[in-house]
Design a protein around this motif. Sequence first.
Motif, mmCIF file in Angstrom:
data_model
loop_
_atom_site.group_PDB
_atom_site.id
_atom_site.type_symbol
_atom_site.label_atom_id
_atom_site.label_comp_id
_atom_site.label_asym_id
_atom_site.label_seq_id
_atom_site.Cartn_x
_atom_site.Cartn_y
_atom_site.Cartn_z
ATOM 1 N N ALA A 1 10.443 68.882 5.879
ATOM 2 C CA ALA A 1 10.293 69.161 7.311
ATOM 3 C C ALA A 1 8.824 69.055 7.697
ATOM 4 N N ARG A 2 8.535 68.286 8.750
ATOM 5 C CA ARG A 2 7.156 68.094 9.197
ATOM 6 C C ARG A 2 7.062 68.242 10.714
ATOM 7 N N ALA A 3 5.934 68.760 11.139
ATOM 8 C CA ALA A 3 5.684 68.902 12.571
ATOM 9 C C ALA A 3 5.001 67.648 13.108
ATOM 10 N N GLY A 4 5.267 67.316 14.356
ATOM 11 C CA GLY A 4 4.589 66.198 15.006
ATOM 12 C C GLY A 4 4.966 64.847 14.432
ATOM 13 N N GLU A 5 4.004 63.920 14.485
ATOM 14 C CA GLU A 5 4.235 62.549 14.051
ATOM 15 C C GLU A 5 4.520 62.443 12.563
ATOM 16 N N ALA A 6 4.060 63.426 11.779
ATOM 17 C CA ALA A 6 4.300 63.386 10.326
ATOM 18 C C ALA A 6 5.782 63.395 10.007
ATOM 19 N N GLY A 7 6.593 63.887 10.956
ATOM 20 C CA GLY A 7 8.030 63.923 10.733
ATOM 21 C C GLY A 7 8.685 62.564 10.746
ATOM 22 N N ASN A 8 7.978 61.542 11.182
ATOM 23 C CA ASN A 8 8.523 60.181 11.222
ATOM 24 C C ASN A 8 8.244 59.402 9.949
ATOM 25 N N ALA A 9 7.508 59.994 9.022
ATOM 26 C CA ALA A 9 7.178 59.307 7.780
ATOM 27 C C ALA A 9 8.394 59.244 6.869
ATOM 28 N N ALA A 10 8.340 58.339 5.892
ATOM 29 C CA ALA A 10 9.423 58.224 4.915
ATOM 30 C C ALA A 10 9.541 59.522 4.125
ATOM 31 N N GLY A 11 10.785 59.951 3.896
ATOM 32 C CA GLY A 11 11.005 61.172 3.149
ATOM 33 C C GLY A 11 10.763 62.438 3.927
ATOM 34 N N ALA A 12 10.695 62.343 5.256
ATOM 35 C CA ALA A 12 10.431 63.515 6.097
ATOM 36 C C ALA A 12 11.377 63.515 7.292
ATOM 37 N N PHE A 13 11.482 64.657 7.940
ATOM 38 C CA PHE A 13 12.207 64.752 9.207
ATOM 39 C C PHE A 13 11.442 65.700 10.120
ATOM 40 N N SER A 14 11.567 65.481 11.416
ATOM 41 C CA SER A 14 10.768 66.211 12.393
ATOM 42 C C SER A 14 11.352 67.585 12.699
ATOM 43 N N ILE A 15 10.471 68.548 12.842
ATOM 44 C CA ILE A 15 10.866 69.881 13.280
ATOM 45 C C ILE A 15 10.956 69.846 14.808
ATOM 46 N N GLY A 16 12.159 70.079 15.344
ATOM 47 C CA GLY A 16 12.356 70.022 16.784
ATOM 48 C C GLY A 16 12.024 71.340 17.463
#
Length: 597
Positions: A268-283
């Motif tokens: 789980a990543r905040a902001g644009e980092a959530g668009n990286a491979a192996g990640a998903f965005s915190i809504g």
Amino acid sequence: MTISAFAAGTYRFDRQSASLVGMKNQLDGLAQQLSTGRTAETYGGLGVARTTSLSAHAAISAQDGYLAAITSAETRVKLTSASLTQLKSLSDSTRSNLSGNVASRNQTLPATTVQLATNNLAAAIDALNQQAGGVYVFSGRATDTQPVVSQQAIMNGIPAEGLDGLTALIAEQKKADLGPSGNGRLLQGLGTRTVSLFEDSNPEARANFGFNLMAASSSNSAALGANFIAGSKPDVSLNFAQQPVDGAQVRVVVQLADGSQKTLDLTARAGEAGNAAGAFSIGNTAAETAANLKRALGGADIASVQSANPPGVSAAFANGQAASTSFSVGNGVAAGDTITLKLGLHDGTTKTITLTAATTADPTSAAAFAIGATPEDTTANLSRTLQNALTAAANTELSASSTARASLNFFEGSPVAGLSPRRVAADGNGYAETASAKTVIWYKGDTAADPRATATVQAGTSRTVEIGAQANEEAIRRTLAGIAAMAAEGFTTAAGTVDTARFEAVSSRAANLLTASDGQQSLEQLGTDFGLAASSMANAKSVANTTKATLEASLDGVDTVSTEEVAAKLLSLQTQLQASYKVTSILSEMSLVNYLR
């Protein structure tokens, strides 16, 4: 102000004295150069050459630092490469033994194979716990932590701490796959002239356990009808009990096109980092975050989910249709007529069952059914033989699949919160969604996404060589899983005979784990990484030595002197000084009186 007395002849004698003192100082300086080999004892003594000397010495010091770092790293890389070579040898030894024993069908060899696998597993653990200068080379950045627990802990857990090992996970997986009827979770029905089969009605159970119905056919459709109805995929929705924090990890197992499964760990990543491979965005909400997680999976079919709690991920399975097959029996069934049933397993393999009609057949047969006096009798015989065949397949192919899947699942376990090995849920219809705290975590080291980057060597001004390694890399995990799958099994029945069918099934799957397929990391690739690192360091070492030698040569005549040249100057100066002393002595004895004589 004091004015020195002046007398006739004073200036000449002062000049002579100054000249003698100057030559004496030169003589002392040359003597010191001859004894030390250095131009001067301070940088100030070098005059305008001091800038050149300072710069060169700084560069030489840097090269010495690179050489020291390379020399230390070379030992580590050699030990890492040696351990990987040992792992490859153990993998090849196990795989070769498996294929040889299956081909020979020797009744004594399965026990020998299990013992060899046990010994090879112990040797593999020792290789992964290798140290170089007090540093565990397969622990990533956690260099003071032994990466792999003991073989005893891996296989049998740590009972004193309430932790289960691999054998417990295998037993658990087998039970879930076999189902309550011991036939791969299929529901078998018997009508007047019809034998029917249905997949498990629970969509989550269908996605993870037992057999899947894939196809059915008959060699004599007029007398033996075969009707197959394909199933449909369930709808899966994801939920979070709480919003995950940045960096929280979730494990999702997805279905692949061939029927096998693949484990994905997403962060789980905040902001644009959530668009990286192996990640998903915190809504903004837990529901939005769950939608982002599903989007990150790219439409893949979800089989199970797991995380720590919080954030408490869960999956809800709804709708979907279980596949079904029915065989109808009419008049005119003849000896030699066959029906064929194709089953799918969750490791991507298939099992084909063929049942043949015969005038007489053993009621315990799993291959032939007797043609009865009436179609109803034939139907009952077909149903019994089908049940025998399904039970036999479940206890060989499906059991072997359970062993291999549980072994791979165990070695996918990680010390990261939420990523422990999957455990079967209490109801037996799926996997527990909250990560278990009652399973041994076999790997205790670092869990960096890029293992090589966990240890680097500054081999030049702008050259960095990556030499890190982790025992939980894919190729190593699969190697351990393949060896451990054989070490965990026993192939002797209660009657004392060897179950060769199950041995062959387990051997086949263990060999698959030990063989990297397309897209999978291999031990050879790991070896190549460290071979390239060793080559890069050797090249950097050569460059550093050459640079150092060039810089040292540039200091000749600046920091150092030629002893031959200094000796020649010293002799010349001694001669001059002796002559000056002699002349001065003679002149000092002359007077006007001596001259008038």
